[in-house]
Design a protein around this motif. Structure first.
Motif, PDB file in Angstrom:
ATOM      1  N   ILE A  38      35.794  10.156 -63.364  1.00 50.58           N
ATOM      2  CA  ILE A  38      35.032  10.008 -62.130  1.00 50.58           C
ATOM      3  C   ILE A  38      33.677   9.451 -62.542  1.00 50.58           C
ATOM      4  CG2 ILE A  38      33.961  11.195 -60.185  1.00 50.58           C
ATOM      5  CD1 ILE A  38      36.222  13.190 -60.236  1.00 50.58           C
ATOM      6  N   GLU A  39      33.339   8.279 -62.008  1.00 49.75           N
ATOM      7  CA  GLU A  39      32.138   7.599 -62.495  1.00 49.75           C
ATOM      8  C   GLU A  39      31.443   6.843 -61.375  1.00 49.75           C
ATOM      9  OE1 GLU A  39      33.300   4.638 -65.361  1.00 49.75           O
ATOM     10  OE2 GLU A  39      34.356   3.429 -63.866  1.00 49.75           O
ATOM     11  N   GLY A  40      30.173   6.564 -61.617  1.00 51.68           N
ATOM     12  CA  GLY A  40      29.413   5.677 -60.757  1.00 51.68           C
ATOM     13  C   GLY A  40      28.835   4.552 -61.586  1.00 51.68           C
ATOM     14  N   GLU A  41      27.988   3.763 -60.954  1.00 50.80           N
ATOM     15  CA  GLU A  41      27.318   2.679 -61.661  1.00 50.80           C
ATOM     16  C   GLU A  41      25.859   3.008 -61.951  1.00 50.80           C
ATOM     17  OE1 GLU A  41      27.829  -1.006 -59.585  1.00 50.80           O
ATOM     18  OE2 GLU A  41      30.021  -0.900 -59.659  1.00 50.80           O
ATOM     19  N   ASN A  42      25.341   4.047 -61.278  1.00 50.48           N
ATOM     20  CA  ASN A  42      23.936   4.378 -61.448  1.00 50.48           C
ATOM     21  C   ASN A  42      23.737   5.838 -61.059  1.00 50.48           C
ATOM     22  OD1 ASN A  42      21.058   4.714 -60.370  1.00 50.48           O
ATOM     23  ND2 ASN A  42      20.935   2.711 -61.372  1.00 50.48           N
ATOM     24  N   ASN A  43      23.050   6.615 -61.910  1.00 53.70           N
ATOM     25  CA  ASN A  43      22.937   8.045 -61.630  1.00 53.70           C
ATOM     26  C   ASN A  43      21.857   8.384 -60.610  1.00 53.70           C
ATOM     27  OD1 ASN A  43      20.673   7.598 -63.191  1.00 53.70           O
ATOM     28  ND2 ASN A  43      21.073   9.256 -64.637  1.00 53.70           N
ATOM     29  N   GLU A  44      21.324   7.394 -59.928  1.00 49.74           N
ATOM     30  CA  GLU A  44      20.442   7.627 -58.790  1.00 49.74           C
ATOM     31  C   GLU A  44      20.983   7.001 -57.508  1.00 49.74           C
ATOM     32  OE1 GLU A  44      17.790   9.597 -58.411  1.00 49.74           O
ATOM     33  OE2 GLU A  44      18.206  10.287 -60.442  1.00 49.74           O
ATOM     34  N   THR A  45      21.759   5.936 -57.607  1.00 51.10           N
ATOM     35  CA  THR A  45      22.191   5.240 -56.382  1.00 51.10           C
ATOM     36  C   THR A  45      23.693   5.339 -56.119  1.00 51.10           C
ATOM     37  OG1 THR A  45      22.502   3.079 -57.473  1.00 51.10           O
ATOM     38  CG2 THR A  45      20.293   3.610 -56.654  1.00 51.10           C
ATOM     39  N   PHE A  85      26.591   9.097 -62.051  1.00 53.94           N
ATOM     40  CA  PHE A  85      26.460   9.260 -60.608  1.00 53.94           C
ATOM     41  C   PHE A  85      25.536  10.435 -60.314  1.00 53.94           C
ATOM     42  CE2 PHE A  85      30.339  11.581 -61.769  1.00 53.94           C
ATOM     43  CZ  PHE A  85      30.186  12.801 -61.138  1.00 53.94           C
ATOM     44  N   ARG A  86      25.230  10.601 -59.044  1.00 53.19           N
ATOM     45  CA  ARG A  86      24.311  11.635 -58.586  1.00 53.19           C
ATOM     46  C   ARG A  86      25.032  12.520 -57.575  1.00 53.19           C
ATOM     47  NH1 ARG A  86      18.191  10.968 -56.336  1.00 53.19           N
ATOM     48  NH2 ARG A  86      18.164  12.615 -54.768  1.00 53.19           N
ATOM     49  N   ILE A  87      24.830  13.848 -57.713  1.00 47.56           N
ATOM     50  CA  ILE A  87      25.280  14.803 -56.694  1.00 47.56           C
ATOM     51  C   ILE A  87      24.043  15.430 -56.070  1.00 47.56           C
ATOM     52  CG2 ILE A  87      26.644  16.845 -56.183  1.00 47.56           C
ATOM     53  CD1 ILE A  87      28.221  16.386 -58.716  1.00 47.56           C
ATOM     54  N   GLN A  88      24.012  15.502 -54.748  1.00 48.65           N
ATOM     55  CA  GLN A  88      22.858  16.109 -54.099  1.00 48.65           C
ATOM     56  C   GLN A  88      23.294  16.988 -52.927  1.00 48.65           C
ATOM     57  OE1 GLN A  88      20.734  12.485 -53.164  1.00 48.65           O
ATOM     58  NE2 GLN A  88      21.511  12.417 -51.063  1.00 48.65           N
ATOM     59  N   ASN A  89      22.541  18.062 -52.721  1.00 48.12           N
ATOM     60  CA  ASN A  89      22.726  18.949 -51.563  1.00 48.12           C
ATOM     61  C   ASN A  89      24.134  19.535 -51.493  1.00 48.12           C
ATOM     62  OD1 ASN A  89      20.055  18.397 -50.708  1.00 48.12           O
ATOM     63  ND2 ASN A  89      20.771  16.481 -49.784  1.00 48.12           N
ATOM     64  N   SER A 112      22.978  13.064 -62.452  1.00 50.41           N
ATOM     65  CA  SER A 112      21.807  13.673 -61.830  1.00 50.41           C
ATOM     66  C   SER A 112      22.275  14.635 -60.742  1.00 50.41           C
ATOM     67  CB  SER A 112      20.900  12.608 -61.199  1.00 50.41           C
ATOM     68  OG  SER A 112      20.366  11.757 -62.192  1.00 50.41           O
ATOM     69  N   ILE A 113      21.632  15.802 -60.676  1.00 49.04           N
ATOM     70  CA  ILE A 113      21.990  16.815 -59.691  1.00 49.04           C
ATOM     71  C   ILE A 113      20.714  17.306 -59.022  1.00 49.04           C
ATOM     72  CG2 ILE A 113      22.945  19.121 -59.352  1.00 49.04           C
ATOM     73  CD1 ILE A 113      24.862  18.544 -61.681  1.00 49.04           C
ATOM     74  N   TYR A 140      25.550  15.675 -71.921  1.00 46.91           N
ATOM     75  CA  TYR A 140      24.326  15.088 -72.453  1.00 46.91           C
ATOM     76  C   TYR A 140      23.741  14.078 -71.468  1.00 46.91           C
ATOM     77  CZ  TYR A 140      27.466  11.223 -73.941  1.00 46.91           C
ATOM     78  OH  TYR A 140      28.380  10.207 -73.976  1.00 46.91           O
ATOM     79  N   ASN A 141      22.435  13.839 -71.642  1.00 41.49           N
ATOM     80  CA  ASN A 141      21.692  12.849 -70.846  1.00 41.49           C
ATOM     81  C   ASN A 141      21.791  13.124 -69.348  1.00 41.49           C
ATOM     82  OD1 ASN A 141      21.227  11.665 -73.312  1.00 41.49           O
ATOM     83  ND2 ASN A 141      22.515   9.870 -72.959  1.00 41.49           N
ATOM     84  N   CYS A 142      21.662  14.384 -68.966  1.00 39.78           N
ATOM     85  CA  CYS A 142      21.719  14.745 -67.548  1.00 39.78           C
ATOM     86  C   CYS A 142      20.351  15.245 -67.063  1.00 39.78           C
ATOM     87  CB  CYS A 142      22.778  15.827 -67.304  1.00 39.78           C
ATOM     88  SG  CYS A 142      24.474  15.242 -67.581  1.00 39.78           S
ATOM     89  N   TYR A 143      20.128  15.083 -65.759  1.00 39.90           N
ATOM     90  CA  TYR A 143      18.892  15.525 -65.111  1.00 39.90           C
ATOM     91  C   TYR A 143      19.293  16.464 -63.988  1.00 39.90           C
ATOM     92  CZ  TYR A 143      14.319  15.256 -62.791  1.00 39.90           C
ATOM     93  OH  TYR A 143      13.105  15.552 -62.238  1.00 39.90           O
TER      94      TYR A 143
END
Length: 406
Positions: A38-45, A85-89, A112-113, A140-143
């Motif tokens: 499971i992947e994205g192209e950018n951990n903010e967008t 990728f980013r997970i939020q809320n 990013s979470i 690793y490399n997570c925010y």
């Protein structure tokens, strides 16, 4: 599963979900599905949006039967990769790894979470970033900036490595509170900023066992309320923790009694926590609370530098070693313990049946200056090994045939 940059995948809104009482993951596998990315192209967008606000309100309202599933969780199978990728809320936990020791061999990186801190005026509730319940996990490399544990290992977590991550709001690099069959875990090269806790090991007499071979190293903490916390009395507030009472009524030791040992805390620096409104009993630079029937033991602090408003509390623990120039500055009273001092007494808030050594000196009493090993421009460690350069960290060394503190 691939999320493009600028793509947002939304969970159904709380009001549109037909069932609020079944704890089912939103993204999961069937029949032991394995080898999944499971992947994205950018951990903010590249975003997975949980729309968790109404769920958190339902928690505060104590809605009967409420259950919140993880956004992502694979219970069985093996070999999962999550990245970019980013997970939020999230309604509840974000990315949960495994269950009951199954679902092993996971790699998580560049994730990013985000969720509101549990201390916010409009908080999220129990939005753990990455809980781990299985073996062989690399993160690793997570925010992670969230409302509960940033990363947490629970029962059956083994051979876990977490490194090069940034933790903001949250409860830190945690172990527990379910700590059955947990060992060989490394947290390292982490940056904590405003986190509720740093390294936190927690459990109680009903959900634990032997917890060992734990390493926490090469980390920095700024404005962290509880830098180092190890407790066998999870869910009991400090006001209810009276060591003398527990000592008079020890419980029988069982397979689920917490036993913490062989823990290394190395090259850690914590500073900047000076909240005048903090509860002095609940917020401490170092806090270890074992049990009368099961002492926390064999914990080594190696080059640990802590500056904190409050001091140290040690209960029911033994063989606690502070080595290689550890220091502690209690900022509330500006009382400072340097690496060359003999003990922690000036910053000890309270202790009960606790034994420790503080920057203990070498037992070498003399060194012959005629030995060719000891030249004026060379440094040696206490094992007689020559260093290739000037010492880079505090400790005891030999130069020109004499012991020196550096």
């Amino acid at each position: 599963m691939h999320l493009c940059a600028e793509a947002t995948l939304k969970l159904l809104a709380y009001s549109d979900q037909p069932d609020h009482t079944t704890k089912t993951p939103y993204i999961t596998g069937k029949s032991g599905a394995s080898d999944i990315v499971i992947e994205g192209e950018n951990n903010e967008t590249s975003i997975i949006e949980g729309q968790g606000g109404p769920w958190w309100d339902a928690v505060e309202a104590k809605v009967s039967g409420l259950q919140r599933g993880s956004i992502i969780r694979f219970h069985q199978g093996e070999r999962y990769l999550f990245r970019n990728f980013r997970i939020q809320n999230a309604p509840g936990t974000n990315l949960t790894i495994g269950q009951s020791g199954k679902g092993a061999h996971n790699t998580v990186h560049d994730i990013s979470i985000y969720a509101p801190a549990s201390s916010d005026s409009d908080p999220s509730h129990n939005t753990d970033g990455i809980p781990i319940w299985t073996q062989y996990v690399n993160i690793y490399n997570c925010y992670i900036d969230t409302g509960d544990d940033n990363v947490v290992t629970d029962s059956d977590a083994q051979y876990v490595h977490v490194w090069n991550c940034n933790f903001k709001a949250g409860h830190g690099a945690s172990l527990g509170s379910f700590t059955v069959n947990m060992h060989h875990i490394i947290y390292e090269n982490l940056v904590f900023d405003g986190t509720e806790a740093g390294f936190r090991l927690k459990s109680n007499n009903e959900r634990s066992g032997k917890v060992h071979d734990i390493i926490f190293r090469n980390c920095t903490m700024t404005n962290v309320a509880n830098p180092i916390s190890l407790t066998c009395w999870y869910d009991l507030s400090y006001d209810k923790l009276t060591p003398e009472t527990f000592d008079a009524n020890p419980e029988a030791k069982t397979e689920t009694t917490p036993e913490y040992y062989d823990i290394l805390i190395q090259n850690v620096k914590a500073e900047g926590y000076d909240s005048k409104n903090s509860n002095n009993k609940n917020y401490n630079g170092i806090y270890i609370f074992g049990r009368p029937e099961s002492y926390v033991h064999d914990v080594t602090f190696d080059n640990v530098q802590i500056s904190h408003r409050n001091g140290v509390r040690l209960f029911f623990c033994k063989d606690i070693k502070f080595i290689n120039g550890c220091s502690f500055t209690k900022t509330k009273t500006n009382t400072e313990v340097l690496a060359t001092d003999t003990d922690l007494s000036t910053v000890m808030e309270n202790s009960y049946k606790a034994t420790y050594t503080w920057n203990i000196s070498t037992k070498i009493n003399s060194v012959s200056t005629s030995d060719a090993l000891f030249k004026s421009t060379e440094y040696y460690n206490m094992q007689g090994q020559k260093l290739n350069c000037i010492p880079s960290k505090h400790g005891i060394y030999i130069k020109s045939g004499k012991k020196i503190f550096y």
